[in-house]
Design a protein around this motif. Structure first.
Motif, short mmCIF file in Angstrom:
data_model
loop_
_atom_site.label_atom_id
_atom_site.label_comp_id
_atom_site.label_asym_id
_atom_site.label_seq_id
_atom_site.Cartn_x
_atom_site.Cartn_y
_atom_site.Cartn_z
N ASP A 91 7.84 -65.89 14.10
CA ASP A 91 7.89 -64.22 14.00
C ASP A 91 9.68 -63.96 13.12
O ASP A 91 9.22 -62.35 12.73
N ASP A 92 10.70 -64.62 13.41
CA ASP A 92 11.75 -63.47 13.87
C ASP A 92 11.74 -63.64 12.04
O ASP A 92 12.78 -63.29 11.46
N ALA A 93 11.69 -64.75 11.34
CA ALA A 93 11.79 -65.00 10.18
C ALA A 93 10.71 -64.43 9.34
O ALA A 93 11.27 -63.57 8.14
N ALA A 94 9.39 -63.83 10.09
CA ALA A 94 9.04 -63.01 9.18
C ALA A 94 9.33 -61.20 8.95
O ALA A 94 9.63 -60.92 7.92
N CYS A 95 10.04 -61.45 9.96
CA CYS A 95 10.88 -60.26 10.58
C CYS A 95 11.78 -59.55 9.30
O CYS A 95 12.14 -59.22 8.92
N ALA A 96 12.78 -61.38 9.82
CA ALA A 96 13.69 -60.82 8.84
C ALA A 96 13.52 -60.77 7.30
O ALA A 96 14.40 -60.06 6.08
N ILE A 97 12.41 -61.78 6.90
CA ILE A 97 12.26 -61.69 5.25
C ILE A 97 11.45 -60.35 5.44
O ILE A 97 12.11 -59.44 4.06
N ALA A 98 10.99 -60.00 5.76
CA ALA A 98 9.81 -58.36 4.99
C ALA A 98 10.96 -56.97 5.49
O ALA A 98 11.69 -56.65 4.40
N ARG A 99 12.48 -57.37 6.13
CA ARG A 99 13.99 -56.38 6.28
C ARG A 99 14.30 -56.93 4.85
O ARG A 99 15.21 -55.43 4.72
N ALA A 100 14.60 -58.16 4.99
CA ALA A 100 15.51 -58.35 3.26
C ALA A 100 14.69 -57.35 2.20
O ALA A 100 15.70 -57.37 1.23
N VAL A 101 13.41 -57.68 1.64
CA VAL A 101 12.59 -57.32 0.89
C VAL A 101 12.62 -56.05 0.87
O VAL A 101 12.37 -55.71 -0.41
N ASN A 102 12.81 -55.12 1.54
CA ASN A 102 12.21 -53.64 2.16
C ASN A 102 10.94 -54.31 2.00
O ASN A 102 10.06 -52.99 1.47
N ALA A 103 9.82 -54.64 2.78
CA ALA A 103 8.39 -54.68 2.16
C ALA A 103 7.69 -53.66 2.97
O ALA A 103 8.87 -52.78 3.73
N GLU A 104 6.33 -52.96 2.10
CA GLU A 104 6.30 -51.99 3.13
C GLU A 104 5.43 -52.13 3.76
O GLU A 104 5.65 -51.24 5.21
N LYS A 105 5.37 -52.85 4.04
CA LYS A 105 4.13 -53.80 5.46
C LYS A 105 4.91 -55.14 6.18
O LYS A 105 5.15 -55.56 5.03
N LEU A 106 4.30 -55.14 7.26
CA LEU A 106 4.52 -56.12 7.76
C LEU A 106 3.42 -56.51 8.81
O LEU A 106 3.68 -56.18 9.38
N ALA A 107 2.53 -57.36 8.61
CA ALA A 107 1.68 -57.55 9.93
C ALA A 107 1.85 -59.14 9.97
O ALA A 107 1.98 -60.37 10.02
N PHE A 108 1.65 -59.28 11.19
CA PHE A 108 1.43 -60.39 12.74
C PHE A 108 -0.28 -61.05 13.09
O PHE A 108 -0.66 -59.33 13.07
N LEU A 109 -0.28 -61.32 12.73
CA LEU A 109 -1.64 -62.29 12.30
C LEU A 109 -1.62 -63.12 14.26
O LEU A 109 -0.60 -63.72 14.20
N THR A 110 -1.75 -62.08 14.73
CA THR A 110 -2.09 -63.22 16.33
C THR A 110 -3.37 -63.23 17.33
O THR A 110 -4.16 -63.53 16.87
N ASP A 111 -2.66 -63.27 19.11
CA ASP A 111 -4.28 -63.62 19.41
C ASP A 111 -4.28 -62.92 20.18
O ASP A 111 -5.05 -63.39 21.34
N ILE A 112 -4.16 -61.41 19.75
CA ILE A 112 -4.28 -60.52 20.99
C ILE A 112 -4.93 -59.44 19.63
O ILE A 112 -4.77 -59.14 18.75
N GLU A 113 -5.64 -58.34 20.85
CA GLU A 113 -6.36 -57.49 19.80
C GLU A 113 -5.29 -56.83 19.03
O GLU A 113 -5.79 -55.38 18.37
N GLY A 114 -4.25 -56.27 19.70
CA GLY A 114 -3.37 -55.54 19.52
C GLY A 114 -1.92 -54.73 20.93
O GLY A 114 -2.10 -56.28 21.80
N VAL A 115 -1.68 -54.24 20.28
CA VAL A 115 -0.62 -53.53 21.74
C VAL A 115 -1.76 -52.76 22.83
O VAL A 115 -2.64 -51.84 22.26
N ARG A 116 -1.44 -52.92 24.17
CA ARG A 116 -2.27 -52.51 24.77
C ARG A 116 -1.67 -51.56 25.45
O ARG A 116 -0.50 -51.80 26.47
N ARG A 117 -2.70 -50.44 25.39
CA ARG A 117 -1.52 -49.49 26.81
C ARG A 117 -1.41 -49.88 28.57
O ARG A 117 -0.29 -49.68 28.82
N ASP A 118 -2.52 -50.19 28.72
CA ASP A 118 -2.27 -51.61 30.12
C ASP A 118 -2.19 -53.13 29.77
O ASP A 118 -3.26 -53.71 29.09
N PRO A 119 -1.30 -53.96 30.11
CA PRO A 119 -1.38 -55.12 29.43
C PRO A 119 -3.04 -56.25 29.90
O PRO A 119 -2.76 -57.07 29.61
#
Ligand code: ARG
Length: 295
Positions: A184-212
């Motif tokens: 995750d850190d590597a993806a983030c650092a690379i996205a920053r360095a290349v000024n990416a339009e988007k960074l997408a994380f494929l995870t094992d959860i639907e997304g961010v929850r309001r209530d964990p």
């Protein structure tokens, strides 16, 4: 509405996004279940290949999934842990590097099978990722590195020649020793360095929850300010916290949008990028509105 029209509508919903993200860099962090299940693996690779073929510039950053642990036990090594973190001794690092290399080539194979040219590399190549040794609460956890510097030239060169870069998170320190890096850190650092339009994380959860605790409390759009508030109020669960911090860091350093997606859903990337509503959590910079009003 007749079904032909409905199909056409689905396709035409993608038009503004195809226009908007044409020639833009999209970094995809590929990990979790989507790496283990063969069907899902194929769907991720199809999605990324499609992004490439419609004119985007995707870069994949992948982890080793469960493969590294599997190989560590296969060779009869006892995994060691400190503070709940695996200690990466020299032998473990050797296995991790071999496994990550193999995973990268297997992704290349799938992409090539769809007619797109791909190249796998690690952060060692072209001086892409420079690291320094990371400690966990002062404890030595071995060859685990924290990124200090990114030289994205090799990625620009590959993209310019129309290759799809596939990066594994291994880097060198100033004395040219090999270190493992959190993907995750590597993806983030690379996205920053290349000024990416988007960074997408494929995870094992639907997304961010309001209530964990509540899977139905998915937040579809989250501004950085609100993300910080959720963190401050202790509303973000343990696994999501470092991810969300990475997302905020990316947005604050030039990435336009970050998406946290459920990699267990086939074609989650297409569903997020080519529809108005998406399926995961889109994290937006201060003051940014949704691009389109969903009509
Ligand atoms: N989870 C969401 N609300 N996603 C909205 C996605 C919008 C658009 N397709 C994009 O990629 O930026």
């Amino acid at each position: 509405m007749n079904t032909y029209l409905e199909k056409a509508k689905v396709l035409i919903e993608a038009l503004p996004y195809i226009q908007r993200f044409n020639r833009k860099i999209i970094v995809v962090k590929y990990g979790g279940s989507a790496m283990v299940d063969e069907e899902l693996k194929r769907s991720v690779i199809q999605d990324v290949t499609l992004l490439k073929l419609v004119g985007f510039k995707p870069i994949i950053v992948h982890g080793g999934g469960k493969e590294i642990s599997r190989w560590v036990s296969k060779v009869g090594m006892e995994p060691k842990f400190i503070n709940g973190l695996r200690v990466t001794d020299k032998e473990t690092m050797e296995i991790a590097e071999m496994v990550l290399g193999k995973v990268g080539k297997s992704l290349v194979q799938l992409v090539e099978g769809l007619g797109v040219k791909a190249v796998s590399l690690s952060g060692k190549d072209g001086g892409l990722l420079k690291v320094e040794k990371k400690y966990s609460k002062g404890e030595d956890i071995g060859f685990v590195g924290e990124i200090t510097d990114v030289d994205p030239q090799i990625l620009y060169d590959l993209l310019e020649k129309d290759f799809l870069p596939i990066v594994c998170p291994v880097g060198l320190d100033k004395d040219f020793n090999t270190y493992n890096i959190n993907a995750d850190d590597a993806a983030c650092a690379i996205a920053r360095a290349v000024n990416a339009e988007k960074l997408a994380f494929l995870t094992d959860i639907e997304g961010v929850r309001r209530d964990p605790e509540d899977p139905k409390s998915l937040i579809s759009e989250l501004h950085v300010k609100e993300a910080r508030e959720l963190i401050a109020n202790g509303n973000i669960g343990g696994g999501m916290l470092p991810k969300l911090n990475n997302c905020i860091d990316a947005i604050e350093n030039g990435v336009s949008r970050v998406h946290i997606l459920d990699g267990r859903i086939a074609h989650c990337l297409l569903l997020e990028i080519f529809t108005n509503k998406g399926i995961g959590t889109a994290i937006l910079g201060e003051g940014e509105e949704n691009y389109y009003d969903g009509k």
